[in-house]
Design a protein around this motif. Structure first.
Motif, PDB file in Angstrom:
ATOM      1  N   TYR B  35      -2.532  23.117  21.199  1.00  0.00           N
ATOM      2  CA  TYR B  35      -2.696  23.094  22.710  1.00  0.00           C
ATOM      3  C   TYR B  35      -4.260  23.186  22.992  1.00  0.00           C
ATOM      4  O   TYR B  35      -4.725  23.808  22.548  1.00  0.00           O
ATOM      5  CB  TYR B  35      -2.001  24.177  23.298  1.00  0.00           C
ATOM      6  CG  TYR B  35      -0.245  24.092  23.444  1.00  0.00           C
ATOM      7  CD1 TYR B  35       0.186  24.758  22.324  1.00  0.00           C
ATOM      8  CD2 TYR B  35       0.437  23.476  24.233  1.00  0.00           C
ATOM      9  CE1 TYR B  35       1.545  24.551  22.221  1.00  0.00           C
ATOM     10  CE2 TYR B  35       1.781  23.397  24.010  1.00  0.00           C
ATOM     11  CZ  TYR B  35       2.519  24.078  23.184  1.00  0.00           C
ATOM     12  OH  TYR B  35       3.833  23.915  22.853  1.00  0.00           O
ATOM     13  N   ARG B  36      -4.392  22.857  24.076  1.00  0.00           N
ATOM     14  CA  ARG B  36      -5.959  23.131  24.564  1.00  0.00           C
ATOM     15  C   ARG B  36      -5.709  23.459  26.257  1.00  0.00           C
ATOM     16  O   ARG B  36      -5.058  22.794  26.704  1.00  0.00           O
ATOM     17  CB  ARG B  36      -6.669  22.157  24.353  1.00  0.00           C
ATOM     18  CG  ARG B  36      -6.858  20.926  25.091  1.00  0.00           C
ATOM     19  CD  ARG B  36      -8.053  19.978  24.718  1.00  0.00           C
ATOM     20  NE  ARG B  36      -8.084  18.807  25.300  1.00  0.00           N
ATOM     21  CZ  ARG B  36      -9.224  17.811  25.290  1.00  0.00           C
ATOM     22  NH1 ARG B  36     -10.123  17.943  24.533  1.00  0.00           N
ATOM     23  NH2 ARG B  36      -8.897  16.694  26.056  1.00  0.00           N
ATOM     24  N   ARG B  37      -6.925  24.213  26.568  1.00  0.00           N
ATOM     25  CA  ARG B  37      -7.179  24.437  27.890  1.00  0.00           C
ATOM     26  C   ARG B  37      -8.267  24.266  28.441  1.00  0.00           C
ATOM     27  O   ARG B  37      -9.397  24.924  27.721  1.00  0.00           O
ATOM     28  CB  ARG B  37      -6.800  25.852  28.291  1.00  0.00           C
ATOM     29  CG  ARG B  37      -6.778  26.232  30.042  1.00  0.00           C
ATOM     30  CD  ARG B  37      -6.665  27.553  30.180  1.00  0.00           C
ATOM     31  NE  ARG B  37      -7.589  28.643  29.484  1.00  0.00           N
ATOM     32  CZ  ARG B  37      -7.030  29.615  28.981  1.00  0.00           C
ATOM     33  NH1 ARG B  37      -5.811  30.165  29.234  1.00  0.00           N
ATOM     34  NH2 ARG B  37      -8.049  30.549  28.358  1.00  0.00           N
ATOM     35  N   ILE B  43      -2.899  24.709  30.466  1.00  0.00           N
ATOM     36  CA  ILE B  43      -2.505  24.496  28.910  1.00  0.00           C
ATOM     37  C   ILE B  43      -2.136  23.002  28.478  1.00  0.00           C
ATOM     38  O   ILE B  43      -0.877  23.033  29.060  1.00  0.00           O
ATOM     39  CB  ILE B  43      -2.015  25.708  28.402  1.00  0.00           C
ATOM     40  CG1 ILE B  43      -2.921  26.983  28.747  1.00  0.00           C
ATOM     41  CG2 ILE B  43      -2.072  25.284  26.885  1.00  0.00           C
ATOM     42  CD1 ILE B  43      -2.211  28.160  28.345  1.00  0.00           C
TER      43      ILE B  43
END
Lengths: 108, 112
Positions: B35-37, B43
Motif C-alpha cells: 500500500y502507499r500513502r 492509504i
C-alpha cells in the motif's frame, strides 16, 4: 465504486469526554469493516473489526447497514488514545480500502 | 516473533533515480500486500501476492513500478525511474487468514 469516508481530519476532546469518530462507506456487497490505529512512532495496527463485535481499549463500533456507517465510539477518552484512526473496508478481493484518517487529540 | 519488517525506513532520491523497497512478511504468511500513502491522501492498495503469484495488481499506478516476491518469501517494490509524485509512505502488510492484515512500519520515500 467502493469508498470509505472519514469526514473529520481532526477531532480534539478533553480527557474523560465521549468520542465518536465517524466512518461512512459505499459498497454494493457485504463488506467487512475495520478500524486501524497508528500511535505516534508506531506501525498501523488493527483496533477492531465488525465481525468480532468486541470492545478493544474501551472502543466499540457498530455496523449500520441502513446508514452505511461504522462509527468508532468510546465513552471516556484517555490521553493515550491520541493517535491517527483509519476506517477500512475489505471487499471480496481481500484488499483494504482506507479512509483518509482522523487524528484524535485527547487533552489532559 | 518479529512482525512485518521493511527496509529502508527512509529513502531520499532524486527524480529519475531508481529505488528498491523491501518487505519481509511474518513467517508463514502466504498473503503479502503493498500500500502507499501519498501526502494528504488516503492509504491506497497497490498489489497483493499469494505466495509468489500476483493475485491482484490493480492498484499499481503505472509501469514504473515493479513488484516481485521471490520464492514466496520477501518482496521488493522497485520504482524506476522515480518521479516527484511517487513520494509518500509505502506500507507492506501480510496475512495468513483472510482480511487480518499485519502492517510493517512503512518506508518513507522522498523524491527530490
Amino acid at each position: 465504486a467502493q469508498r470509505v469516508t472519514q469526514p473529520e481530519k481532526l477531532l480534539s476532546v478533553f480527557k474523560g469526554a465521549p468520542v465518536e469518530l465517524k466512518c461512512n462507506y459505499s459498497y454494493s456487497g457485504s463488506p467487512e469493516l475495520f478500524w486501524y490505529v497508528q500511535y505516534s512512532r508506531q506501525r498501523l495496527q488493527l483496533l477492531l473489526r465488525h465481525i468480532s463485535r468486541e470492545s478493544i481499549k474501551g472502543f466499540t463500533a457498530d455496523l449500520n447497514k441502513g446508514e452505511t456507517s461504522f462509527h468508532l465510539k468510546k465513552p471516556f477518552a484517555q490521553e493515550e488514545d491520541s493517535a491517527m484512526y483509519y476506517c477500512a473496508l475489505s471487499d471480496n478481493t481481500d484488499k483494504l480500502i482506507f479512509g483518509t484518517g482522523t487524528r484524535l487529540q485527547v487533552f489532559p | 516473533e518479529a512482525g512485518v519488517t521493511q527496509f529502508p525506513s527512509h529513502s531520499v532520491i532524486e527524480k529519475g533515480q531508481t529505488v528498491t523497497l523491501r518487505c519481509d512478511p511474518i513467517s508463514g504468511h502466504d498473503n503479502l500486500y503493498w500500500y502507499r500513502r501519498v501526502m494528504g491522501k488516503e492509504i491506497k492498495f497497490l498489489l497483493h501476492f499469494v505466495k509468489e503469484s500476483k493475485q491482484d495488481e490493480s492498484g499499481m499506478p503505472n509501469n514504473r513500478f515493479l513488484a516481485e516476491r521471490t520464492g514466496g518469501t520477501y518482496s521488493t517494490l522497485k520504482v524506476q525511474p522515480a518521479e516527484l509524485e511517487d513520494s509518500g509512505v509505502y506500507f507492506c502488510a501480510s496475512s495468513q487468514a483472510r482480511s487480518l492484515q499485519f502492517f510493517g512500519p512503512g518506508t518513507r520515500l522522498t523524491v527530490l
